[in-house]
Design a protein around this motif. Structure first.
Motif, mmCIF file in Angstrom:
data_model
loop_
_atom_site.group_PDB
_atom_site.id
_atom_site.type_symbol
_atom_site.label_atom_id
_atom_site.label_comp_id
_atom_site.label_asym_id
_atom_site.label_seq_id
_atom_site.Cartn_x
_atom_site.Cartn_y
_atom_site.Cartn_z
ATOM 1 N N LEU A 23 0.719 -1.191 0.275
ATOM 2 C CA LEU A 23 0.280 0.107 -0.087
ATOM 3 C C LEU A 23 0.990 1.098 0.351
ATOM 4 O O LEU A 23 0.392 2.258 -0.908
ATOM 5 N N LYS A 24 1.401 0.948 1.125
ATOM 6 C CA LYS A 24 2.670 2.267 0.756
ATOM 7 C C LYS A 24 3.265 2.282 -0.904
ATOM 8 O O LYS A 24 3.421 4.052 -0.810
ATOM 9 N N ARG A 25 3.851 1.923 -1.463
ATOM 10 C CA ARG A 25 4.476 1.511 -2.538
ATOM 11 C C ARG A 25 3.741 2.462 -3.615
ATOM 12 O O ARG A 25 3.957 3.482 -4.202
ATOM 13 N N LEU A 26 1.896 2.082 -3.191
ATOM 14 C CA LEU A 26 1.379 2.246 -4.538
ATOM 15 C C LEU A 26 0.729 3.948 -4.399
ATOM 16 O O LEU A 26 0.683 4.138 -5.482
ATOM 17 N N GLN A 27 1.468 4.166 -2.791
ATOM 18 C CA GLN A 27 -0.020 5.369 -2.605
ATOM 19 C C GLN A 27 1.849 6.427 -3.038
ATOM 20 O O GLN A 27 1.020 7.674 -3.349
ATOM 21 N N VAL A 28 3.196 6.141 -2.990
ATOM 22 C CA VAL A 28 3.748 6.744 -3.534
ATOM 23 C C VAL A 28 3.500 7.022 -4.548
ATOM 24 O O VAL A 28 3.995 8.059 -5.417
ATOM 25 N N GLU A 29 3.233 6.294 -5.365
ATOM 26 C CA GLU A 29 2.878 6.344 -7.064
ATOM 27 C C GLU A 29 1.806 6.823 -7.136
ATOM 28 O O GLU A 29 1.857 7.607 -8.039
ATOM 29 N N LEU A 30 0.567 7.091 -6.006
ATOM 30 C CA LEU A 30 -0.232 7.859 -6.759
ATOM 31 C C LEU A 30 -0.024 9.409 -6.591
ATOM 32 O O LEU A 30 0.087 10.104 -7.163
ATOM 33 N N ALA A 225 -7.118 -2.210 -6.241
ATOM 34 C CA ALA A 225 -8.264 -0.790 -6.930
ATOM 35 C C ALA A 225 -7.504 -0.074 -7.798
ATOM 36 O O ALA A 225 -6.808 0.578 -8.646
ATOM 37 N N ILE A 226 -5.895 -0.065 -6.572
ATOM 38 C CA ILE A 226 -5.506 1.641 -6.646
ATOM 39 C C ILE A 226 -4.039 0.889 -8.583
ATOM 40 O O ILE A 226 -3.814 1.965 -8.051
ATOM 41 N N ASN A 227 -4.078 -0.583 -8.709
ATOM 42 C CA ASN A 227 -2.957 -0.525 -8.582
ATOM 43 C C ASN A 227 -2.946 -0.659 -10.693
ATOM 44 O O ASN A 227 -2.851 -0.087 -11.013
#
Length: 277
Positions: A23-30, A225-227
């Motif tokens: 989740l942290k990795r994806l939120q950085v990408e967001l 969903a985020i991915n």
């Protein structure tokens, strides 16, 4: 005998450390995606639909948690006012569409007409069928105008929905999430299923498809969903500006006023610390 895993697991079985790290990795990408949206002037509209208690709100919270609110908005409209009921159905939604450099997340959308309004009898048959004809046309116009439109349907089983309703009933912080309409959805499960199938048949188009998110496992649903959102928006990483934090200058002849001239909130944290020690 095989050793048991020492990784702490969530209620739904996904290891906490794995979930939090991804989740942290994806939120950085967001955040990177948002920087690109703001810089490029892109317009992104993400629609979150699904049954009650399917996990839409939790997913939206994880998407927006670290994003700049100046470039991201969540739209969750109340039932239409008397004036809005006299407008073209889509009118009140159009004013919330993203402007240049914005991401808009709709927590439910114009698809209320094909779901709750259809099932609960809040619209006429004529209004419903007109919506099914007009929605694909409107969405194609938005896409042709340059808006990146992504539609998610969060799918939850009847057993899991029932369990979440019960959990909300017992949680004073979530009790507000249980409305009479939510509870009525239990008795009308098959009606909602038929409405969803008809909605997909009319509005799942090549240019504006529906993407289904299996959400019995909330954590997996959020990650998936985020991915997918990140894979769908054609962003790229931008060079980060070099930021130099200046040294703080030495104090001059400034003298602070006496502390007793100010009003301070009670130090609840200190009191709790004393009780714990």
């Amino acid at each position: 005998m095989a050793k048991k895993s020492s990784a702490k697991k969530s209620v739904q079985g996904l290891p906490d450390d794995l979930y939090k790290a991804e989740l942290k990795r994806l939120q950085v990408e967001l955040v990177e995606m948002q920087r690109w949206v703001a810089k490029s002037g892109a317009r992104v509209l993400v629609i979150f639909e699904g049954r009650d208690a399917a996990g839409k709100g939790g997913a939206i919270k994880r998407v927006t948690k670290y994003l700049n609110p100046r470039h991201t908005r969540v739209v969750a409209l109340n039932k239409p006012s008397k004036r809005e009921r006299g407008q073209w159905y889509f009118q009140r939604y159009i004013e919330h569409l993203p402007s240049t450099g914005e991401i808009v997340l709709m927590d439910r959308s114009w698809y209320n007409r094909a779901g709750v309004e259809r099932v609960m009898g809040y619209c006429t048959d004529e209004q419903y069928h007109r919506f099914l004809r007009q929605a694909p046309i409107l969405e194609q116009q938005l896409i042709e105008d340059g808006i990146i439109l992504i539609k998610y349907w969060f799918s939850v089983s009847d057993e899991e929905q029932q369990a979440r309703f019960i959990a909300r009933r017992e949680d004073p912080m979530k009790l507000w999430k249980l409305s009479p309409t939510d509870l009525e959805s239990i008795r009308r499960w098959e009606d909602y299923s038929r409405a969803k199938d008809a909605m997909f048949a009319a509005t799942d188009t090549p240019g504006s498809p529906w993407w289904v998110v299996e959400s019995d496992d909330k954590r997996s649903a959020r990650l998936n969903a985020i991915n997918h959102l990140l894979e769908t928006v054609p962003y790229r990483h931008l060079d980060r500006p070099k930021i130099t934090i200046p040294d703080r200058p030495k104090a001059d002849d400034y003298e602070r006023p006496p502390i007793d001239q100010f009003r301070y909130v009670a130090d609840l944290a200190a009191e709790l610390g004393k009780k714990a020690s």
